[in-house]
Design a protein around this motif. Sequence first.
Motif, short mmCIF file in Angstrom:
data_model
loop_
_atom_site.label_atom_id
_atom_site.label_comp_id
_atom_site.label_asym_id
_atom_site.label_seq_id
_atom_site.Cartn_x
_atom_site.Cartn_y
_atom_site.Cartn_z
N TRP A 45 45.45 48.83 72.09
CA TRP A 45 44.17 48.84 72.88
C TRP A 45 44.55 49.46 74.06
O TRP A 45 43.81 50.34 74.53
CB TRP A 45 43.51 47.22 73.11
N MET A 46 45.50 48.83 74.97
CA MET A 46 45.59 49.39 76.22
C MET A 46 46.32 50.62 76.36
O MET A 46 45.85 51.62 77.15
CB MET A 46 46.80 48.64 76.69
N PHE A 47 47.05 51.30 75.29
CA PHE A 47 47.64 52.46 75.31
C PHE A 47 47.06 53.53 74.19
O PHE A 47 46.89 54.50 74.48
CB PHE A 47 49.15 52.59 74.76
N GLY A 48 46.38 52.84 73.39
CA GLY A 48 45.83 53.81 72.27
C GLY A 48 44.60 54.27 72.60
O GLY A 48 43.98 55.36 72.31
N SER A 49 43.68 53.39 73.24
CA SER A 49 42.43 53.87 73.77
C SER A 49 42.39 55.07 74.58
O SER A 49 41.47 55.95 74.11
CB SER A 49 41.43 52.71 74.38
N GLU A 50 43.31 55.21 75.41
CA GLU A 50 43.12 56.45 76.33
C GLU A 50 43.83 57.51 75.63
O GLU A 50 43.25 58.94 75.90
CB GLU A 50 44.03 56.16 77.58
N LEU A 51 44.91 57.45 74.78
CA LEU A 51 45.07 58.65 74.05
C LEU A 51 44.27 59.02 73.07
O LEU A 51 43.94 60.29 72.77
CB LEU A 51 46.61 58.06 73.55
N ALA A 52 43.53 58.26 72.55
CA ALA A 52 42.47 58.56 71.59
C ALA A 52 41.26 59.28 72.15
O ALA A 52 40.80 60.22 71.39
CB ALA A 52 41.68 57.33 70.71
N GLY A 53 41.13 58.98 73.40
CA GLY A 53 40.01 59.51 74.26
C GLY A 53 40.56 60.96 74.51
O GLY A 53 39.64 61.72 74.72
N LEU A 54 41.77 61.02 74.56
CA LEU A 54 42.44 62.31 74.96
C LEU A 54 42.44 63.51 73.76
O LEU A 54 42.10 64.64 73.93
CB LEU A 54 43.66 62.11 75.65
N TRP A 55 43.08 62.90 72.61
CA TRP A 55 43.28 63.54 71.56
C TRP A 55 42.10 63.80 70.65
O TRP A 55 41.92 64.65 70.01
CB TRP A 55 44.37 63.02 70.80
N GLY A 56 41.11 62.76 70.68
CA GLY A 56 40.13 62.90 69.56
C GLY A 56 40.53 61.68 68.45
O GLY A 56 41.87 61.58 68.37
N GLU A 57 39.61 61.55 67.94
CA GLU A 57 39.92 60.10 66.99
C GLU A 57 40.50 60.52 65.88
O GLU A 57 41.75 59.82 65.31
CB GLU A 57 38.65 59.34 66.55
N ARG A 58 40.40 61.75 65.10
CA ARG A 58 41.09 62.00 63.77
C ARG A 58 42.62 62.26 64.21
O ARG A 58 43.47 62.00 63.40
CB ARG A 58 40.55 63.66 63.54
N ALA A 59 42.80 62.95 65.22
CA ALA A 59 44.20 63.21 65.64
C ALA A 59 44.91 61.96 65.89
O ALA A 59 46.11 61.81 65.50
CB ALA A 59 44.32 64.22 66.99
N PHE A 60 44.36 61.07 66.67
CA PHE A 60 45.09 59.86 66.99
C PHE A 60 45.13 58.89 65.52
O PHE A 60 46.57 58.49 65.36
CB PHE A 60 43.82 58.92 67.86
N LEU A 61 44.18 59.15 64.72
CA LEU A 61 44.48 58.31 63.41
C LEU A 61 45.73 59.21 62.56
O LEU A 61 46.60 58.29 62.25
CB LEU A 61 43.32 58.56 62.50
N LYS A 62 45.68 60.36 62.67
CA LYS A 62 47.02 60.94 62.07
C LYS A 62 48.34 60.52 62.72
O LYS A 62 49.49 60.37 62.13
CB LYS A 62 46.86 62.79 62.20
N PHE A 63 48.32 60.52 64.14
CA PHE A 63 49.25 60.15 64.95
C PHE A 63 50.05 58.66 64.41
O PHE A 63 51.01 58.51 64.40
CB PHE A 63 49.08 60.29 66.36
N TYR A 64 48.89 57.72 64.46
CA TYR A 64 49.00 56.34 64.07
C TYR A 64 49.76 56.30 62.74
O TYR A 64 50.72 55.63 62.47
CB TYR A 64 47.90 55.61 64.18
N ALA A 65 49.10 56.99 61.78
CA ALA A 65 49.74 56.84 60.46
C ALA A 65 51.10 57.52 60.41
O ALA A 65 52.05 56.81 59.75
CB ALA A 65 48.81 57.74 59.50
N ILE A 66 51.15 58.77 60.85
CA ILE A 66 52.63 59.17 60.90
C ILE A 66 53.94 58.50 61.55
O ILE A 66 55.04 58.38 60.85
CB ILE A 66 52.56 60.65 61.47
N THR A 67 53.47 57.94 62.49
CA THR A 67 54.65 57.08 63.13
C THR A 67 54.72 55.93 62.43
O THR A 67 55.98 55.35 62.58
CB THR A 67 54.12 56.78 64.83
#
Length: 274
Positions: free
Chosen positions: A86-108
């Motif tokens: 929540w604390m770190f992901g929400s701002e990054l998702a807002g910056l990148w967009g939700e699809r890019a964030f989900l890809k990042f989350y899955a790949i890591t």
Amino acid sequence: MAPRYPGYELRFGPPVVPIVRTLMIANGIVFLLQLATSALLKAPVLETSLGLTPQLVLSGWVWQLFTYAFLHGSFMHILFNMLSLWMFGSELAGLWGERAFLKFYAITAIFGGIFTLAASLIGFPQGIVVGASASVYGLLVAYGFTWPNRELLVFFIFPMRAKYFVIIAMLMVLFAQGERVAHAAHLGGAVAGFFLLKIYTGWKSGKSAQTTWSLSRYLQKRRFMRYQKEMAARENAKVKVDELLEKISKQGMDSLSRSEKKFLNEASQKYFNK
């Protein structure tokens, strides 16, 4: 009632974006299913089938390289990971967009699983690994590089710049003790987070660009690079062909060497018979 200081807002953490909320709910549901199945069946059924066991992955249970990230070992384990998401992901998702964030989350998460498997193969027993920590460490790295000088309240008390917090977190990965600490998964997520961020924002960029993890964009870029290379080769061939034709007009065909004749024939077929 109007705020005492106009323009000033005091809130605990960033607003939760939909993709982060969805991931938190998914993790919470799976954790409740873990508790329920363990209580009813008196056995860790989900941990065995969905948790990451390197020996089972090598036997074909490859889905465990990803599904392990939705299971957790205790209430404190999932609480820490979900707070971090929540604390770190929400701002990054807002910056990148939700699809890019989900890809990042899955790949890591997957890279955390791959590092765990590799550690097992080189002689470091891993047991059953569960938890979203690989993705969380990837998010920490991305956050630290995106906003290095932003101050964080560590344990809600101590102010610390994000870049120093990330360094401390990485040192904890390297030196944390205990068999239940998934060092390899943490390291894999952090490494994947670093390279994903750098690949898509540029190695030398001083400012973070809009991040897009897109296979189609990558392939399009590769096609464009091949096209540029082809155009350069065609232009170079044209210059050399003109030189050889000039030589023929002045000295005749016999003045060409064998390699020059071969080049002229190949260039005419490749570039000028289309």
